[in-house]
Scaffold this active site. Sequence first.
Site, PDB file in Angstrom:
ATOM      1  N   CYS A 247     -18.224  11.398  39.845  1.00  0.00           N
ATOM      2  CA  CYS A 247     -18.325  10.542  38.664  1.00  0.00           C
ATOM      3  C   CYS A 247     -17.534  11.150  37.489  1.00  0.00           C
ATOM      4  O   CYS A 247     -16.329  11.339  37.612  1.00  0.00           O
ATOM      5  CB  CYS A 247     -19.782  10.250  38.313  1.00  0.00           C
ATOM      6  SG  CYS A 247     -19.962   8.817  37.199  1.00  0.00           S
TER       7      CYS A 247
ATOM      8  N   HIS B 286     -21.072   7.580  43.269  1.00  0.00           N
ATOM      9  CA  HIS B 286     -22.074   8.616  43.509  1.00  0.00           C
ATOM     10  C   HIS B 286     -22.430   8.664  44.997  1.00  0.00           C
ATOM     11  O   HIS B 286     -23.217   7.840  45.463  1.00  0.00           O
ATOM     12  CB  HIS B 286     -23.348   8.323  42.702  1.00  0.00           C
ATOM     13  CG  HIS B 286     -23.191   8.515  41.232  1.00  0.00           C
ATOM     14  ND1 HIS B 286     -23.365   9.741  40.620  1.00  0.00           N
ATOM     15  CD2 HIS B 286     -22.876   7.638  40.253  1.00  0.00           C
ATOM     16  CE1 HIS B 286     -23.162   9.606  39.317  1.00  0.00           C
ATOM     17  NE2 HIS B 286     -22.859   8.345  39.075  1.00  0.00           N
TER      18      HIS B 286
ATOM     19  N   GLU C 214     -24.353  10.708  46.407  1.00  0.00           N
ATOM     20  CA  GLU C 214     -25.776  11.069  46.526  1.00  0.00           C
ATOM     21  C   GLU C 214     -26.693   9.866  46.318  1.00  0.00           C
ATOM     22  O   GLU C 214     -27.887   9.937  46.613  1.00  0.00           O
ATOM     23  CB  GLU C 214     -26.129  12.195  45.547  1.00  0.00           C
ATOM     24  CG  GLU C 214     -26.286  11.811  44.095  1.00  0.00           C
ATOM     25  CD  GLU C 214     -24.992  11.600  43.336  1.00  0.00           C
ATOM     26  OE1 GLU C 214     -25.051  11.359  42.125  1.00  0.00           O
ATOM     27  OE2 GLU C 214     -23.892  11.681  43.954  1.00  0.00           O
TER      28      GLU C 214
END
EC number: 4.3.2.10
Length: 212
Positions: A84, A193, A195
């Site tokens: 990001c 992202h 994750e």
Amino acid sequence: MTARPTVAVLDYGSGNVRSAVRALERVGADVTLTSDETVAMEADGLVVPGVGAFEACMSGLQAAHGDRIIDHRLAGGRPVLGVCVGMQVLFERGIEHGVETVGCAQWPGTVERIEAEIVPHMGWNNVDVPEDSRMFAGIAGERFYFVHSYGVRDWRLVPVEGLQAPAVAWTSYAGDRFVAAVENGPLWATQFHPEKSGDAGAQLLTNWLDLL
């Protein structure tokens, strides 16, 4: 038994670090959240997260000597993953609300506001993946989760004869196209992202761990 790769997640005051730590642990890394320069240098892999404004992230990164850590790791061919705003600060400069901030300058280019009526861009996007991508191996057709208002809309690195050009993935929002991810030797970065991107994001992190 194969040792778990060691990963340092750089803690320099940016948010979203805990979810990155948990996601990396789930895919088999031995993870340390750290602001210690030696730990960040010696880990098999370094993750540079980032949430918020470009200027604030660069200030925090410089205060933690993160720009120097990134430079030294890459000079030795040691893997770094930016996520990001952690990707955005790898570029030459960022412009937010008329304020220009110098970035880490690993790549030429400017981080600027996405040309869309409604920002932030928040949601799931498919990505235009380069051929033979290691980053997207097994997940080229999947969607990934984005939350941002700024991006790199123009890739400016001129190819050098004899050197492999970075592999650049793209996506778009409201008709505006911008860089979604970059693979450049030991330096990988994603605007989205991983994750927060479910099984596809977990596979991308697994692909990164394979570099280590």
